[in-house]
Write a protein that holds these residues in place. Structure first.
Motif, short mmCIF file in Angstrom:
data_model
loop_
_atom_site.label_atom_id
_atom_site.label_comp_id
_atom_site.label_asym_id
_atom_site.label_seq_id
_atom_site.Cartn_x
_atom_site.Cartn_y
_atom_site.Cartn_z
N UNK A 124 0.82 -1.20 0.00
CA UNK A 124 0.00 0.00 0.00
C UNK A 124 0.86 1.26 0.00
N UNK A 125 1.94 1.24 0.74
CA UNK A 125 2.84 2.40 0.77
C UNK A 125 3.52 2.56 -0.59
N UNK A 126 3.98 1.46 -1.17
CA UNK A 126 4.61 1.54 -2.49
C UNK A 126 3.61 2.01 -3.55
N UNK A 127 2.38 1.52 -3.50
CA UNK A 127 1.37 1.96 -4.45
C UNK A 127 1.07 3.45 -4.26
N UNK A 128 1.05 3.91 -3.02
CA UNK A 128 0.85 5.34 -2.75
C UNK A 128 1.95 6.16 -3.43
N UNK A 129 3.20 5.76 -3.24
CA UNK A 129 4.31 6.51 -3.84
C UNK A 129 4.25 6.46 -5.36
N UNK A 130 3.99 5.30 -5.92
CA UNK A 130 3.90 5.17 -7.38
C UNK A 130 2.74 6.00 -7.90
N UNK A 131 1.62 5.97 -7.22
CA UNK A 131 0.44 6.71 -7.66
C UNK A 131 0.68 8.21 -7.70
N UNK A 132 1.27 8.76 -6.65
CA UNK A 132 1.48 10.21 -6.65
C UNK A 132 2.56 10.63 -7.64
N UNK A 133 3.56 9.78 -7.82
CA UNK A 133 4.63 10.11 -8.78
C UNK A 133 4.09 10.09 -10.21
N UNK A 134 3.40 9.02 -10.58
CA UNK A 134 2.86 8.92 -11.94
C UNK A 134 1.83 10.02 -12.18
N UNK A 135 0.95 10.24 -11.23
CA UNK A 135 -0.07 11.27 -11.37
C UNK A 135 0.57 12.66 -11.49
N UNK A 136 1.62 12.90 -10.75
CA UNK A 136 2.30 14.20 -10.82
C UNK A 136 2.93 14.42 -12.18
N UNK A 137 3.59 13.42 -12.70
CA UNK A 137 4.21 13.55 -14.03
C UNK A 137 3.15 13.83 -15.09
N UNK A 138 2.06 13.07 -15.04
CA UNK A 138 0.98 13.29 -16.01
C UNK A 138 0.37 14.68 -15.83
N UNK A 139 0.13 15.08 -14.59
CA UNK A 139 -0.48 16.39 -14.32
C UNK A 139 0.43 17.53 -14.78
N UNK A 140 1.72 17.41 -14.54
CA UNK A 140 2.66 18.45 -14.97
C UNK A 140 2.65 18.55 -16.50
N UNK B 130 11.35 15.35 -5.57
CA UNK B 130 12.43 14.98 -6.48
C UNK B 130 11.88 14.74 -7.89
N UNK B 131 10.79 13.97 -7.99
CA UNK B 131 10.20 13.67 -9.30
C UNK B 131 9.66 14.94 -9.96
N UNK B 132 8.98 15.79 -9.19
CA UNK B 132 8.43 17.03 -9.75
C UNK B 132 9.55 17.97 -10.19
N UNK B 133 10.64 17.98 -9.45
CA UNK B 133 11.79 18.79 -9.83
C UNK B 133 12.37 18.31 -11.16
N UNK B 134 12.55 17.01 -11.28
CA UNK B 134 13.09 16.45 -12.52
C UNK B 134 12.12 16.70 -13.69
N UNK B 135 10.84 16.41 -13.48
CA UNK B 135 9.84 16.63 -14.53
C UNK B 135 9.75 18.11 -14.89
N UNK B 136 9.81 18.97 -13.89
CA UNK B 136 9.76 20.41 -14.15
C UNK B 136 10.97 20.90 -14.92
N UNK B 137 12.15 20.38 -14.58
CA UNK B 137 13.36 20.77 -15.30
C UNK B 137 13.32 20.30 -16.75
#
Length: 182
Positions: free
Chosen positions: A44-60, A164-171
């Motif tokens: 559940x914790x891993x799915x939480x992290x994967x979910x917010x990371x993937x959703x953030x990349x798509x949203x950005x 970290x992911x949002x920073x990389x995606x933003x850059x």
């Protein structure tokens, strides 16, 4: 004139999608009676992290596309942070409803099923201070303890990983702003 979208309103939709995925996963585990397996908590914790990371990349990416290919690093970080906060709040609300109203003895039944393994793990973390009696007290307070430990941990781990992911995606996706000289 470039039309600027409100990042919060845009992000809210993606955070709700992320939270809904996690809630559906938890409900599916409950229906399949797999929610009390010891490995599920880590998943559940891993799915939480994967979910917010993937959703953030798509949203950005979608924010940049919807905003006429204009994206700043600040907006990318803001989108990632908002997704983490909103998703964590949604999961915490679901957990509150589940642990307080639907199944208040959830942790008691979970620990009864996995008593030996959980007791061994609990004592191994600090053998000098932890005993079976302190473990029994821990189990009794686990529903309340869930909100003191799990929600802040999700928020902390989610914020760090998503920053970290949002920073990389933003850059990668940001648009250089050209200043006009007079």
């Amino acid at each position: 004139m470039i039309l600027r979208m409100n990042a919060f309103k845009f992000t809210l939709k993606w955070a709700v999608i992320s939270g809904a995925v996690l809630i559906v996963h938890r409900i599916a585990l409950l229906v399949l009676e797999m929610d009390k397996a010891r490995e599920v908590l880590v998943q559940q914790i891993l799915l939480f992290l994967i979910s917010i990371v993937v959703t953030s990349i798509i949203a950005i990416y979608r924010y940049k596309k919807a905003n006429n290919s204009s994206l700043t690093l600040k907006k990318a970080l803001q989108i990632g942070f908002l997704i983490t906060i909103i998703t964590t709040v949604l999961i915490t609300i679901y957990d509150a409803v589940f642990l307080i109203i639907i199944e208040p003895d959830y942790y008691q039944s979970y620990y009864e099923l996995n008593w030996d393994a959980e007791l061994e793990h609990y004592i191994s973390l600090n053998p000098e201070e932890r005993t079976e009696e302190t473990f029994q007290a821990f189990v009794k307070e686990r529903n309340i303890d869930h909100f003191k430990r799990v929600a802040p941990a999700l928020l902390l781990y989610g914020t760090i990983s998503n920053l970290i992911i949002s920073l990389i995606a933003g850059l990668i996706m940001r648009t250089k702003q050209h200043k006009i000289k007079n």
